[in-house]
Design a protein around this motif. Structure first.
Motif, PDB file in Angstrom:
ATOM      1  N   ALA A 236      73.629  28.738 -73.447  1.00 30.71           N
ATOM      2  CA  ALA A 236      72.479  28.651 -74.336  1.00 30.71           C
ATOM      3  C   ALA A 236      73.073  28.648 -75.563  1.00 30.71           C
ATOM      4  O   ALA A 236      74.450  29.269 -75.968  1.00 30.71           O
ATOM      5  CB  ALA A 236      71.369  29.977 -74.618  1.00 30.71           C
ATOM      6  N   TYR A 237      72.824  28.373 -76.804  1.00 28.59           N
ATOM      7  CA  TYR A 237      73.408  27.817 -77.506  1.00 28.59           C
ATOM      8  C   TYR A 237      71.738  28.113 -79.675  1.00 28.59           C
ATOM      9  O   TYR A 237      71.087  28.548 -78.414  1.00 28.59           O
ATOM     10  CB  TYR A 237      73.681  26.960 -78.238  1.00 28.59           C
ATOM     11  N   ASN A 238      72.543  28.782 -80.312  1.00 25.16           N
ATOM     12  CA  ASN A 238      72.325  29.365 -81.524  1.00 25.16           C
ATOM     13  C   ASN A 238      71.268  30.940 -80.931  1.00 25.16           C
ATOM     14  O   ASN A 238      69.780  31.487 -80.928  1.00 25.16           O
ATOM     15  CB  ASN A 238      70.853  29.019 -81.989  1.00 25.16           C
ATOM     16  N   VAL A 239      71.819  31.514 -80.189  1.00 23.19           N
ATOM     17  CA  VAL A 239      72.160  33.310 -79.467  1.00 23.19           C
ATOM     18  C   VAL A 239      71.735  33.939 -80.641  1.00 23.19           C
ATOM     19  O   VAL A 239      72.676  33.867 -81.478  1.00 23.19           O
ATOM     20  CB  VAL A 239      72.936  33.392 -78.852  1.00 23.19           C
ATOM     21  N   PRO A 240      70.479  34.549 -80.749  1.00 27.12           N
ATOM     22  CA  PRO A 240      70.611  35.513 -82.255  1.00 27.12           C
ATOM     23  C   PRO A 240      72.662  36.395 -82.451  1.00 27.12           C
ATOM     24  O   PRO A 240      72.507  37.093 -80.558  1.00 27.12           O
ATOM     25  CB  PRO A 240      69.463  36.512 -81.889  1.00 27.12           C
ATOM     26  N   TYR A 241      72.509  36.884 -82.941  1.00 22.75           N
ATOM     27  CA  TYR A 241      73.940  37.511 -83.093  1.00 22.75           C
ATOM     28  C   TYR A 241      73.445  38.795 -83.022  1.00 22.75           C
ATOM     29  O   TYR A 241      74.693  39.456 -81.978  1.00 22.75           O
ATOM     30  CB  TYR A 241      74.372  37.747 -84.247  1.00 22.75           C
ATOM     31  N   THR A 242      72.467  39.375 -82.981  1.00 24.02           N
ATOM     32  CA  THR A 242      71.750  40.297 -82.616  1.00 24.02           C
ATOM     33  C   THR A 242      72.125  40.773 -81.591  1.00 24.02           C
ATOM     34  O   THR A 242      71.558  41.954 -80.815  1.00 24.02           O
ATOM     35  CB  THR A 242      70.778  40.448 -83.488  1.00 24.02           C
ATOM     36  N   SER A 243      72.067  39.763 -80.636  1.00 28.65           N
ATOM     37  CA  SER A 243      71.648  40.221 -78.737  1.00 28.65           C
ATOM     38  C   SER A 243      73.146  39.949 -78.447  1.00 28.65           C
ATOM     39  O   SER A 243      73.250  40.325 -77.000  1.00 28.65           O
ATOM     40  CB  SER A 243      70.749  38.553 -78.376  1.00 28.65           C
ATOM     41  N   LEU A 244      73.692  39.971 -78.641  1.00 34.32           N
ATOM     42  CA  LEU A 244      75.352  39.465 -78.657  1.00 34.32           C
ATOM     43  C   LEU A 244      76.227  41.163 -77.809  1.00 34.32           C
ATOM     44  O   LEU A 244      77.149  41.152 -76.897  1.00 34.32           O
ATOM     45  CB  LEU A 244      76.685  39.098 -79.446  1.00 34.32           C
ATOM     46  N   ALA A 245      75.372  41.829 -78.629  1.00 34.40           N
ATOM     47  CA  ALA A 245      76.059  43.265 -78.233  1.00 34.40           C
ATOM     48  C   ALA A 245      75.769  43.452 -76.559  1.00 34.40           C
ATOM     49  O   ALA A 245      76.656  43.794 -75.811  1.00 34.40           O
ATOM     50  CB  ALA A 245      75.979  44.727 -78.823  1.00 34.40           C
ATOM     51  N   THR A 246      74.795  43.226 -76.289  1.00 33.39           N
ATOM     52  CA  THR A 246      74.221  43.473 -75.014  1.00 33.39           C
ATOM     53  C   THR A 246      74.376  42.234 -74.067  1.00 33.39           C
ATOM     54  O   THR A 246      74.749  42.689 -72.875  1.00 33.39           O
ATOM     55  CB  THR A 246      72.589  43.209 -74.840  1.00 33.39           C
TER      56      THR A 246
END
Length: 512
Positions: A236-246
């Protein structure tokens, strides 16, 4: 120790937009799926440098592939096709297919809007089956970035048919590494290995390595994240930056961050009488707190003052800048005759500064940015009301001006000047905000018509100065590409251009 490439397997990819067509010249979105089955004459690689695909080499002045007329006002570009190329149905690829593609896309009866690069061509001659000589009516620096990069179409499959609705687009094939075997609108697209694909690896093994790719259409960013974690999708690309920690804490996933040619912007529709007032646009610009906005988006973005990203040599520091200064923003509105209404929203002549604010529905990063910008504008007395759209509705609105204010992102090709013409010239295809300045038009078109790097830089510096003074849109951030993949995926390298990661999909493989 490097793993040996393994052939086979299925990669499931999350697409964050709904595909209305598989025709790359008619799609309003990036051509991720199309890049797997259509091949162009040349394409940009991982370093944003053009490399040959169906052509044997990239034409240049140095290798004689580009020849200027004696007076320097026209150019001829010659492509030599690789011998032995075949379409996915086994028929040979010839220079007649190059001519057919140009004629089909430029045909006024064909409704696909992506006609960039067609009007500049006077004629194409084919002295033999492997040679196409393209005659331009001027000097056109963006010749690699448009028509013949998106993909050459098979003449034998499409000649005499209506490209707007032919069933070919339900299961299209080309000379790329895959061919479409299933297209379920709103659900998925399945592509499977093209048995006649020309490219091999260093050991002579025919590419692609993967058996198939399943593109799942998942516009909602949160659903994408959930399916990455569950293993239902492996890319997946354009993954929300805010989801990266998870996602970083999820076993079996890899996170790839890379520089891109993308930037975020806030664009105005100048058909709106209030937004046509420069003071209002300047107030917007001074009310944007990029630091706070970036923090809300995960702090991965790089603030910018111009629309030319730092990768390109002609980006300019000598442009008007609009630092965060909400007091100045309010004063600009007061000086322009606006006064606070009962609810704090500025008004003038009975009209409130209240605008519809569009972004892509379901895309978490965009919707988060939208909420932050709504709060920042409210602080100076401007009301923004969410009016989000998805799919074809979004595409139509951004081109036709179906918005007041629009937050989104642009990503350009490796030769981006035609894109800037498209965004900011009066006749620009993507100029949905109806910006028009003859001086900007002249500078942009002059840059697009030059092959001289110094001359190009001078014209582009002038264009940036004019556009940033007029402020039809506010450049906000350069944006890295965040791609999340299964850790079984090997051979993937991010592509920074608008030609998508899937232009170099053939060597990707899955470890077992």
């Amino acid at each position: 120790m490097a793993l040996a490439q393994e052939r086979g397997g299925t990669l499931t990819v999350a697409l964050n937009y709904d595909l209305d067509t598989l025709d790359p010249y008619a799609s309003g979105f990036l051509t991720d799926v199309q890049a797997t089955f259509l091949a162009g004459l040349v394409a940009p690689d991982h370093d944003a440098q053009y490399v040959p695909v169906l052509a044997q080499e990239v034409p240049t002045l140095e290798n004689g592939g580009i020849v200027l007329s004696e007076d320097g006002t026209k150019m001829t570009v010659t492509y030599h096709l690789r011998p032995g190329l075949k379409w996915a149905d086994g028929e040979p690829v010839t220079s007649a297919d190059v001519v057919f593609t140009w004629e089909a896309v430029k045909d006024p009866n064909y409704l696909g809007p992506e006609k960039d690069g067609t009007a500049e061509i006077e004629r194409i001659e084919t002295p033999d089956e492997l040679t196409a000589v393209v005659y331009y009516d001027g000097v056109y620096s963006g010749f690699k970035a448009s028509l013949f990069t998106y993909g050459v179409l098979p003449k034998h499959a499409l000649e005499g048919k209506d490209l707007n609705k032919d069933p070919y687009w339900d299961a299209p094939f080309g000379a790329g590494p895959f061919m479409v075997t299933e297209f379920s609108r709103g659900q998925h697209v399945i592509v499977e290995r093209n048995p006649y694909y020309f490219e091999t690896d260093a050991n002579g093994v025919q590419l692609p390595y993967l058996d198939r790719i399943i593109f799942k259409i998942i516009p909602d960013s949160n659903t994408q994240t959930t399916q990455l974690r569950s293993g239902e999708v492996g890319f997946a690309y354009n993954v929300p930056y805010t989801s990266l920690a998870t996602l970083r804490n999820t076993p079996d996933l890899e996170i790839v961050s890379a520089k891109t040619l993308a930037f975020r912007h806030l664009t105005f529709n100048l058909r709106n009488e209030q937004l046509a007032d420069l003071a209002v646009r300047q107030a917007f610009a001074h009310a944007v707190d990029r630091t706070a906005l970036n923090r809300a988006l995960g702090d991965y973005m790089i603030p910018i003052d111009t629309f030319v990203v730092s990768t390109f040599w002609y980006t300019s520091d000598d442009v008007p800048t609009y630092g965060y200064d909400p007091e100045l923003a309010r004063q600009l509105l007061l000086d322009a005759g606006y006064t606070p209404g009962r609810d704090g929203i500025m008004e003038k002549d009975g009209k409130r500064l209240s605008f519809d604010f569009m972004t892509q529905a379901g895309r978490a990063e965009y919707e988060t940015a939208q909420q932050v910008l709504i709060a920042q504008m409210k602080a100076i007395g401007i009301e923004l009301k969410p009016d989000n759209k998805a799919g074809a509705a979004l595409s139509e609105a951004r081109r036709s001006g179906g918005f007041d204010v629009w937050y989104s992102g642009w990503i350009t090709p490796a030769d981006p000047i035609d894109s800037y013409v498209s965004f900011y010239a009066t006749d620009g295809f993507n100029n949905g905000g109806a910006y028009s300045n003859p001086d900007a038009d002249a500078a942009l078109h002059a840059a697009a018509g030059s092959l001289d790097p110094d001359e190009t830089a001078a014209y582009m510096h002038e264009a940036q100065q004019i556009v940033l003074t007029d402020l039809p849109s506010i450049p906000l951030f350069e944006t890295p590409s965040i791609v999340v993949t299964t850790n079984k995926l090997q051979g993937f390298v991010s592509n920074p251009t608008n030609q998508t990661n899937f232009r170099q999909v053939a060597p990707w493989w899955l470890a077992k």
